[in-house]
Design a protein around this motif. Structure first.
Motif, PDB file in Angstrom:
ATOM      1  N   ARG A  70       0.839  -1.214   0.000  1.00  0.00           N
ATOM      2  CA  ARG A  70       0.000   0.000   0.000  1.00  0.00           C
ATOM      3  C   ARG A  70       0.863   1.249   0.000  1.00  0.00           C
ATOM      4  O   ARG A  70       0.616   2.188  -0.754  1.00  0.00           O
ATOM      5  CB  ARG A  70      -0.929   0.001   1.218  1.00  0.00           C
ATOM      6  N   ASP A  87       2.241   2.168  -3.264  1.00  0.00           N
ATOM      7  CA  ASP A  87       1.210   2.402  -4.277  1.00  0.00           C
ATOM      8  C   ASP A  87       1.080   1.253  -5.266  1.00  0.00           C
ATOM      9  O   ASP A  87       0.769   1.459  -6.434  1.00  0.00           O
ATOM     10  CB  ASP A  87       1.448   3.726  -5.017  1.00  0.00           C
ATOM     11  N   ASP A  95      -4.381  -1.086  -4.014  1.00  0.00           N
ATOM     12  CA  ASP A  95      -5.427  -0.156  -3.592  1.00  0.00           C
ATOM     13  C   ASP A  95      -6.470  -0.945  -2.821  1.00  0.00           C
ATOM     14  O   ASP A  95      -6.453  -2.175  -2.800  1.00  0.00           O
ATOM     15  CB  ASP A  95      -6.111   0.477  -4.812  1.00  0.00           C
ATOM     16  N   SER A 119       1.261  -3.008 -11.503  1.00  0.00           N
ATOM     17  CA  SER A 119       1.770  -1.938 -10.642  1.00  0.00           C
ATOM     18  C   SER A 119       3.143  -2.278 -10.101  1.00  0.00           C
ATOM     19  O   SER A 119       4.021  -1.415 -10.006  1.00  0.00           O
ATOM     20  CB  SER A 119       0.805  -1.667  -9.495  1.00  0.00           C
TER      21      SER A 119
END
Length: 88
Positions: free
Chosen positions: A52, A55, A58, A82
């Motif tokens: 988290r 980033d 989510d 990601s």
């Protein structure tokens, strides 16, 4: 047995794989940013928090993580994407 990975299990696997691959994630984070952080298993909390804070993951809306829900293919793909584009 035909079972799904939970969101916290998948996060743990991804985070451990990232660590092995040399990604510099911070595993000592103690800030709990999800409204349901108290529902995240103790063994998974540091991994979820590291992803988290980087980033990479989510929540599912409303600032919830839903740790016990099965991870969907779309969520898994987004997390992997990601991670692969993560700058460390």
């Amino acid at each position: 047995v035909d079972s799904s990975l939970t969101r916290e299990e998948f996060s743990t696997i991804i985070c451990r794989a990232a660590d092995i691959a040399g990604y510099a994630l911070d595993f000592d984070i103690t800030i709990f940013k999800f409204a349901d952080s108290d529902s995240i298993s103790d063994w998974a909390l540091k991994f979820v928090n590291a992803l988290r804070e980087s980033d990479i993951i989510d929540g599912v809306g409303g600032n919830y993580f839903a740790p016990k829900d099965p991870v969907t293919r779309a969520q898994a793909a987004k997390i992997i994407s990601s991670l692969l584009s993560y700058s460390y």
